[in-house]
Design a protein around this motif. Structure first.
Motif, PDB file in Angstrom:
ATOM      1  N   ASP A   1      -6.592  12.162   5.112  1.00 24.87           N
ATOM      2  CA  ASP A   1      -6.273  11.455   6.182  1.00 24.87           C
ATOM      3  C   ASP A   1      -5.420  10.239   5.906  1.00 24.87           C
ATOM      4  O   ASP A   1      -4.907   9.744   6.734  1.00 24.87           O
ATOM      5  CB  ASP A   1      -7.651  11.159   7.161  1.00 24.87           C
ATOM      6  N   SER A   2      -5.756   9.627   4.698  1.00 26.55           N
ATOM      7  CA  SER A   2      -5.198   8.590   4.473  1.00 26.55           C
ATOM      8  C   SER A   2      -3.994   8.283   4.017  1.00 26.55           C
ATOM      9  O   SER A   2      -3.244   7.530   3.656  1.00 26.55           O
ATOM     10  CB  SER A   2      -6.179   7.572   3.676  1.00 26.55           C
ATOM     11  N   THR A   3      -3.383   9.672   3.573  1.00 27.43           N
ATOM     12  CA  THR A   3      -2.034   9.786   2.598  1.00 27.43           C
ATOM     13  C   THR A   3      -1.435  11.060   3.547  1.00 27.43           C
ATOM     14  O   THR A   3      -1.848  11.481   4.316  1.00 27.43           O
ATOM     15  CB  THR A   3      -2.110  10.107   1.283  1.00 27.43           C
ATOM     16  N   GLU A   4       0.032  11.078   3.154  1.00 26.74           N
ATOM     17  CA  GLU A   4       0.714  12.372   3.184  1.00 26.74           C
ATOM     18  C   GLU A   4       0.990  13.166   2.192  1.00 26.74           C
ATOM     19  O   GLU A   4       1.773  13.878   2.085  1.00 26.74           O
ATOM     20  CB  GLU A   4       2.070  11.771   4.164  1.00 26.74           C
TER      21      GLU A   4
ATOM     22  N   LEU B   1      -8.719   4.635   0.229  1.00 28.28           N
ATOM     23  CA  LEU B   1      -7.848   3.647  -0.219  1.00 28.28           C
ATOM     24  C   LEU B   1      -7.152   3.921  -1.615  1.00 28.28           C
ATOM     25  O   LEU B   1      -5.890   3.410  -1.543  1.00 28.28           O
ATOM     26  CB  LEU B   1      -8.784   2.376  -0.439  1.00 28.28           C
ATOM     27  N   SER B   2      -7.624   4.305  -2.427  1.00 26.17           N
ATOM     28  CA  SER B   2      -6.815   4.717  -3.790  1.00 26.17           C
ATOM     29  C   SER B   2      -5.933   5.868  -3.259  1.00 26.17           C
ATOM     30  O   SER B   2      -4.904   5.890  -4.052  1.00 26.17           O
ATOM     31  CB  SER B   2      -8.050   5.288  -4.880  1.00 26.17           C
ATOM     32  N   GLY B   3      -6.219   6.492  -2.611  1.00 29.62           N
ATOM     33  CA  GLY B   3      -5.068   7.492  -2.054  1.00 29.62           C
ATOM     34  C   GLY B   3      -3.794   6.637  -1.556  1.00 29.62           C
ATOM     35  O   GLY B   3      -2.744   7.037  -1.728  1.00 29.62           O
ATOM     36  N   ALA B   4      -4.099   5.982  -0.743  1.00 25.17           N
ATOM     37  CA  ALA B   4      -3.109   5.064  -0.168  1.00 25.17           C
ATOM     38  C   ALA B   4      -2.205   4.522  -1.020  1.00 25.17           C
ATOM     39  O   ALA B   4      -1.048   4.184  -1.254  1.00 25.17           O
ATOM     40  CB  ALA B   4      -3.573   4.126   1.040  1.00 25.17           C
TER      41      ALA B   4
END
Length: 309
Positions: free
Chosen positions: A89-92, A43-46
């Motif tokens: 997996d949650s970010t690019e 979540l923090s990554g997104a």
């Protein structure tokens, strides 16, 4: 074990850029400062990606704290790797992982590096502390490793993953009260051992010793800094010193603590949630951030239509 090449061929036979390439271009090839934002879960990554950061710092302190552990190697390397996988997996964005001291000797360090590469990390930062380490800002007991022994850890990582991970050598000499000459000597040794960049750390409230190190080091390798304690120093000072990268190292986690404490306290006091609803994210914001719309489209494509007759 033979490592993959720095670039790999995609399904269309074209060349695919690996995360390490992207991170290396930011830390090692930029004429201007790069900024890495701390993250501790998917979540923090997104969120960091959504607001515009170009690379992420998977913080050991923040990940340990989010798991309810202290930043003293209480969380295991496998727990760290699992969290990093969720961030990836949650970010690019490329993720530089705070690998503490490598969780042991050269063998532990190369195992950690191999697993991080498998999970999609872009880089590994290792500090020249002894295992188990203590957070740099806690207490006065900060044993640091022998230069040759830590150089061996760095070489083991480089031999294991090649250029598939950016390797950042973090120097804790100033944290341990050692002289500037030793910090510079360690930087030379770690550069010779294969580091891509040097992270020089300080617990001072000003950036004086960081800037002194930068002057002595003369940009032989890119310098990475973590200005948690000397946060009042203007960013222009880092540009003038030709520092490569600034890591905002724990601020999402600390902000989350304040926000959750405030909300929990108000709910407890008022026995209801009506007063806090205007001050927190809506469920639509949550769904948008994590891409629920894609799931709805995928359901329409892949699931048979509902038979409501």
């Amino acid at each position: 074990m033979k490592h993959r090449s720095v670039r790999e061929v995609g399904p269309d036979r074209g060349v695919k850029t690996l995360p390490a390439d992207i991170l290396r271009s930011q830390i090692c090839s930029n004429d201007d400062l790069s900024f890495l934002m701390e993250v501790h879960d998917g979540l923090s990554g997104a969120i960091a990606q959504r607001v515009g950061f170009k690379a992420l710092w998977a913080s050991g302190l923040s990940i340990a704290s989010s798991l309810g552990y202290r930043d003293a190697n209480e969380a295991s390397w496998s727990q760290l790797v699992d969290v990093v996988e969720r961030i990836v997996d949650s970010t690019e964005l490329p993720v530089l992982v705070d690998g503490d001291s490598g969780f042991g000797n050269f063998n532990n360090a190369r195992l950690l590096a191999r697993k991080l590469r498998q999970r999609g990390a872009a880089g590994l930062a290792m500090q020249d502390s002894c295992f188990p380490k203590m957070n740099s800002f806690v207490g006065e007991r900060h044993a640091i490793a022998d230069i040759k022994e830590f150089s061996g850890r760095l070489r083991a990582v480089r031999d294991t993953v090649g250029q598939d991970l950016v390797l950042v050598a973090r120097i804790e000499a100033l944290i341990a009260g050692r002289p500037m000459e030793e910090a510079v000597s360690r930087a030379h040794a770690y550069a010779n051992a294969g580091a891509d960049a040097i992270l020089i750390h300080s617990r001072k409230s000003t950036a004086e010793e960081i800037l002194e190190f930068a002057s002595a080091w003369q940009n032989r390798l890119p310098i990475v800094i973590i200005p948690t304690k000397y946060y009042q120093t203007p960013v222009s000072a880092y540009r003038d010193a030709r520092i490569s990268t600034v890591i905002w190292a724990n601020h999402s986690m600390r902000a989350a603590i304040v926000a959750m404490r405030r909300v929990c306290g108000r709910i407890m006091a008022r026995e209801g949630i009506a007063s806090i609803e205007p001050h927190i994210a809506t469920l639509d914001e949550v769904f948008n951030l994590l891409g629920y719309d894609e799931l709805v489209r995928a359901e329409a494509r892949y699931l048979p239509p509902d038979d409501k007759k």
